[in-house]
Scaffold this active site. Structure first.
Site, short mmCIF file in Angstrom:
data_model
loop_
_atom_site.label_atom_id
_atom_site.label_comp_id
_atom_site.label_asym_id
_atom_site.label_seq_id
_atom_site.Cartn_x
_atom_site.Cartn_y
_atom_site.Cartn_z
N GLY A 198 39.39 44.09 -87.32
CA GLY A 198 39.65 44.88 -86.13
C GLY A 198 38.94 44.30 -84.92
O GLY A 198 37.97 43.55 -85.05
N GLY A 233 39.63 44.00 -91.54
CA GLY A 233 40.99 44.51 -91.44
C GLY A 233 42.03 43.54 -91.93
O GLY A 233 43.12 43.94 -92.36
N GLU A 285 30.91 43.70 -93.00
CA GLU A 285 30.53 44.85 -92.19
C GLU A 285 29.04 45.18 -92.19
O GLU A 285 28.52 45.67 -91.18
CB GLU A 285 31.33 46.09 -92.63
CG GLU A 285 32.80 46.04 -92.29
CD GLU A 285 33.63 45.17 -93.22
OE1 GLU A 285 34.80 44.91 -92.89
OE2 GLU A 285 33.10 44.74 -94.27
N ASP A 310 35.40 48.91 -95.25
CA ASP A 310 36.41 49.96 -95.08
C ASP A 310 37.78 49.41 -95.48
O ASP A 310 37.86 48.58 -96.37
CB ASP A 310 36.38 50.50 -93.65
CG ASP A 310 36.72 49.45 -92.60
OD1 ASP A 310 36.81 48.26 -92.95
OD2 ASP A 310 36.91 49.83 -91.42
#
Length: 350
Positions: free
Chosen positions: A66, A114, A137, A145
């Site tokens: 992202g 992502g 992350e 995630d």
């Protein structure tokens, strides 16, 4: 449409999704998420489309994740964009996992965060000699995630725990070993792969697609994770970060020493929360359950000082020297971690 952030095209019976932000390593924006979702919906309903191929423009990466600078700005402004981005991104990840037609992800080059969500949930995951895959992350004060807490626990032994906590990047052989990819194909042959897939008859099955991909597949070489699996399983079997660090301190060899050095640079809060999410994912019965839990944690991240500090150090000031608060895993209170586990409202998938 060559200047669009996502280029959608039909080539024969193939629906093709081309991420088109090469200068930003094809990092995702909310508009891109919406375009991809709309395209997948259209391809699913189009009887002429036999298979869908997702690829990234440029030679450096499929998708670096992202757009964290935009997420940082949204969180600072409190405008709700970050929460909307995660909610729609996670729904797209679930859509890919249950997609009714063969979905082929070409994970050429950098595939992180992502980008893993856009690829590793798919039915046909292709890596190349240029693939560098990671869930990085914990290094930016965030947590794995995009359904990673569903994917990573399914890796052999504790390889997924190693990946999720260290955030280190891995090559093609490791991605295949960790069950995040299926086959390696030379990057120079990807255009030919797409052309062949575009010639499949309508109604082709995943078996038909596998038959095509196997023609181009090549041996991935040795996996570093497999080579070090005994040590990884021994050190990462614990349910607390403190025990993992202590176990690594007692291990011989440079791989264990490097792993411990890396963990000590990560956000202590992120490490503790990530481990709890990974263990919860191991007990979960569905991707949807994991995505919902991740969304709740992500929304709480908007009040986490490490999230802002990690992004500042990585992409704004770029000093690569984050000052975590608290600065050690021993100082992270159990209640702090629990506060991140509030369910998202409304639920992600009704």
């Amino acid at each position: 449409m060559q200047d669009s952030e996502v280029i959608i095209e039909r080539r024969g019976t193939a629906g093709i999704i081309r991420l088109n932000r090469p200068r930003a390593l094809n990092s995702l924006t909310l508009a891109m998420i919406r375009t991809i979702t709309e395209a997948l919906d259209g391809f699913a309903r189009d009887a002429e489309v036999a298979t869908v191929v997702a690829t990234g423009e440029g030679e450096r990466g499929f998708c670096a994740g992202g757009d964290i600078r935009a997420l940082h700005e949204s969180a600072r402004a409190g405008d709700g964009l970050a929460g909307t981005f995660w909610r729609e991104e996670f729904r797209l990840n679930h859509m890919i996992a249950v997609y009714p037609k063969p979905y082929v992800a070409l994970m050429d080059g950098i595939t992180m965060g992502g980008g893993v969500g856009l690829s590793s949930h798919g039915r046909h995951r292709i890596v190349t000699e240029r693939t560098r895959l990671a869930m990085p992350e914990t290094g930016i004060g965030y947590v794995p995630d995009v359904g990673a807490t569903w994917l990573l626990p399914k890796a052999p032994g504790e390889a997924g725990t190693w990946l999720g906590l260290t955030g280190l990047d891995i090559a093609a052989a490791d991605a295949i070993y960790a069950h995040l990819a299926d086959l390696q194909i030379a990057s120079s042959r990807l255009a030919e792969v797409i052309e062949t897939l575009s010639g499949l008859p309508r109604g082709s099955s995943s078996g038909d697609v596998d038959g095509v991909l196997q023609v181009y597949a090549e041996p991935p070489g040795e996996s570093r994770l497999r080579h070090n699996s005994t040590m990884i399983d021994r050190a990462f079997r614990f349910d607390s970060v403190e025990e993992i660090l202590a176990a690594l301190a007692g291990e011989d060899g440079e791989f264990a020493a490097e792993t411990r050095r890396v963990l000590l640079t990560r956000s202590p809060t992120s490490l503790k929360l990530a481990l709890q999410l990974l263990r919860a994912g191991r007990r979960s019965g569905s991707l949807a359950e994991c995505l919902g839990r991740e969304l709740g944690a992500c929304l709480q991240m908007l009040d986490n000082p490490d999230f802002f500090e990690g992004i500042r150090a990585a992409v704004i000031d770029k000093d690569r020297n984050p000052k975590w608060s608290p600065a050690s895993v021993e100082a992270v209170k159990a209640q702090t971690v629990e506060n991140f586990l509030k369910p998202a409202e409304p639920p992600l998938l009704l």
